[in-house]
Scaffold this active site. Sequence first.
Site, PDB file in Angstrom:
ATOM      1  N   GLU A 111      -7.341   0.345  -4.675  1.00 58.14           N
ATOM      2  CA  GLU A 111      -7.377   0.252  -3.207  1.00 58.14           C
ATOM      3  C   GLU A 111      -8.719  -0.272  -2.668  1.00 58.14           C
ATOM      4  O   GLU A 111      -8.721  -1.123  -1.777  1.00 58.14           O
ATOM      5  CB  GLU A 111      -7.036   1.617  -2.589  1.00 58.14           C
ATOM      6  CG  GLU A 111      -5.556   1.957  -2.750  1.00 58.14           C
ATOM      7  CD  GLU A 111      -5.226   3.434  -2.574  1.00 58.14           C
ATOM      8  OE1 GLU A 111      -6.129   4.195  -2.188  1.00 58.14           O
ATOM      9  OE2 GLU A 111      -4.074   3.806  -2.838  1.00 58.14           O
ATOM     10  N   LYS A 122       2.793  11.097  -3.393  1.00 57.46           N
ATOM     11  CA  LYS A 122       1.763  10.380  -4.173  1.00 57.46           C
ATOM     12  C   LYS A 122       0.818  11.364  -4.869  1.00 57.46           C
ATOM     13  O   LYS A 122       0.279  11.085  -5.931  1.00 57.46           O
ATOM     14  CB  LYS A 122       0.988   9.452  -3.235  1.00 57.46           C
ATOM     15  CG  LYS A 122      -0.081   8.606  -3.904  1.00 57.46           C
ATOM     16  CD  LYS A 122      -0.700   7.666  -2.877  1.00 57.46           C
ATOM     17  CE  LYS A 122      -1.877   6.900  -3.417  1.00 57.46           C
ATOM     18  NZ  LYS A 122      -2.423   5.981  -2.409  1.00 57.46           N
ATOM     19  N   ASP A 147     -12.827   5.750   1.949  1.00 60.64           N
ATOM     20  CA  ASP A 147     -11.383   5.776   2.230  1.00 60.64           C
ATOM     21  C   ASP A 147     -10.932   7.202   2.551  1.00 60.64           C
ATOM     22  O   ASP A 147     -10.800   8.044   1.668  1.00 60.64           O
ATOM     23  CB  ASP A 147     -10.630   5.233   1.003  1.00 60.64           C
ATOM     24  CG  ASP A 147      -9.129   5.100   1.241  1.00 60.64           C
ATOM     25  OD1 ASP A 147      -8.624   5.648   2.244  1.00 60.64           O
ATOM     26  OD2 ASP A 147      -8.463   4.450   0.415  1.00 60.64           O
ATOM     27  N   ASP A 187       0.879  -1.172   0.000  1.00 60.18           N
ATOM     28  CA  ASP A 187       0.000   0.000   0.000  1.00 60.18           C
ATOM     29  C   ASP A 187       0.915   1.220   0.000  1.00 60.18           C
ATOM     30  O   ASP A 187       1.509   1.560   1.026  1.00 60.18           O
ATOM     31  CB  ASP A 187      -0.896  -0.019   1.251  1.00 60.18           C
ATOM     32  CG  ASP A 187      -1.783   1.225   1.365  1.00 60.18           C
ATOM     33  OD1 ASP A 187      -1.735   2.082   0.460  1.00 60.18           O
ATOM     34  OD2 ASP A 187      -2.516   1.341   2.368  1.00 60.18           O
TER      35      ASP A 187
END
Length: 616
Positions: A186, A86, A210, A23
């Site tokens: 994800e 990211k 999320d 992850d």
Amino acid sequence: MAKVSINIATGSVQKEEIIVGIDLGTTNSLVAFINPEGQPQVINDTGKGVLVPSVVHFQSDGGLIVGNEAKEFLISDPQNTIFSVKRLLGRSFKDIQEHSNLFSYKIIDDDSESLVKIKAGDKYFTPIELSGMILKELKERAEHALKTLVNRAVITVPAYFNDSQRQATRDAGKLAGLDVLRIVNEPTAASLAYGIGLDPEEEKIIAVYDLGGGTFDVSILKIQNGIFEVLSTNGDTFLGGDDFDRAIVNYWIEQNQLGDRAKDSSLNQALRLKAEEAKKALTTQNIFNGFVDNIPCAITKQKFEELILSRVEQTITCCKNALKDASLNITDIQEVVMVGGSTRTPLVKQMVAAFFEKEVHDQINPDEVVALGAAIQSDILAGNRKDILLLDVTPLSLGIETMGGLMDVIIPRNAKVPAKAGRQYTTSIDGQINMKISVFQGERDLVSENRKLAEFDLKGIPAMPAGFPKVDINFRLNADGILTVEAVELRSGVKQEVEVKPTYGLTDEQVEKMLIDSIENAKDDVSRRMLIEARTEGEQMVYTVEHFLEKNSEQVSEQETEDTQKLIGNLKSALGSGDKDLIHKSIDELNEFTRPFAERLMNTAISSAMKGKAIE
């Protein structure tokens, strides 16, 4: 490097080799594997903790620190400590300029659509290189903990990541020395961790909420025959737990009337870290007390919830929009899965459960759930779960040649077949009317190292300035392995297509050799790619600025022209040096110098237009 066994039929590796699930997060990253009992387990190497902060620090002596220790430099050396990388993957400066003030390090604004670069000391890095450093740290921790080499991985990305961002993640994995078997969404990984979708008979519609440190997204998934289909996704890539921290910091600044003191970046970072501590404490207690440089930092749970209410409401609005986009009602959702550390906040859980009118899945650690699911996906790819259907996949990446002889991947290796993907390109020269499309197969960064499949010309592009034509190149790969490549210029409708058989004539051994070569040469390939990209960008910059001076000679002073010519000379000299950082430095200097008078000319042109005069 040890020889590895690759199952060409599935694109996976034989059982005996460990495949990890990673992850790669905005705030923290972690790695998981399937333990000898067949259960997914996160890795805690030498007691450093499961979570590896996604932070890279560049030391003054050229050294590099990644993870826990790097986080400490966010306060003492913020300019050379890179976080939230990211958010920058696969993005141009224009994509993130509204949020550039959130970063304490320098992001290069080259006033173009090209991908961002980050400056640390005298060096220039791409988000791919920085992500590769984080992935390398995760790889090394996994190898240390498991006492075995780790060469294969499944890496997760947000469902909304586009092709460019997914390819950037793959490239980062390759740079870390990993063969990335699959890029998994994800929300799909989180669902697998809860066992949702493992039963091929199961049919469900679920929501995955999320809320991470820097980003929020909600995905609506339909699960049928073991296949996960993303029906809709919604969210905000600049909303997360960091905003909760910032709300607390702003509250303390106001309470203590800090004024200009709050502009001090070290104090700001110290307050941010203290706010993060307060947020975590308030998940189990009603009041928090602390100090930063003798500044009292107190807050109650009630006040905290008041401060973040509007942010949480924003996420609920995103949930409504996701349902609307999927043409569904709340009653159609059968399960709600919670992901991301920020979902620990009691107010978040309460509001999500109330909105979806059902209890949420939060039994698995929300920080770990995605990595655990990625490990389960890796187990499926390894062929260890016989009850799971493994669809046919592409054994090698398919792409086209771009400027400088680089391979731009359009359908990556291990993509499920049939597959469809596309990218948009433009011209690099004024008045260009033809574009050569060369199609390649392989894993190397330079097309010269890959296998050429086809070549054709898109003719009849209307003559326009460089960068104006918009050419869509679409790849369609059918179940029989036939690839159709289509190029269409969107403004004029000019179109051309060709059919090729990408896997014709390749043996399993040749495919395996191409994969191993790509990983063994990853570092050199990326270095060459970065140098070629820097040169291409530099040449484009020289062309643009010289063209600009020629066109506006009367409105630029002699001194400005002279200084600009000198900087152009420096850039031309750097282009022949083979030093990527020197080229970027010269581009940066030329860009910074010319921007003020380019803006001045633009303002003059706009004011003329406002008076009813034509713009040249």
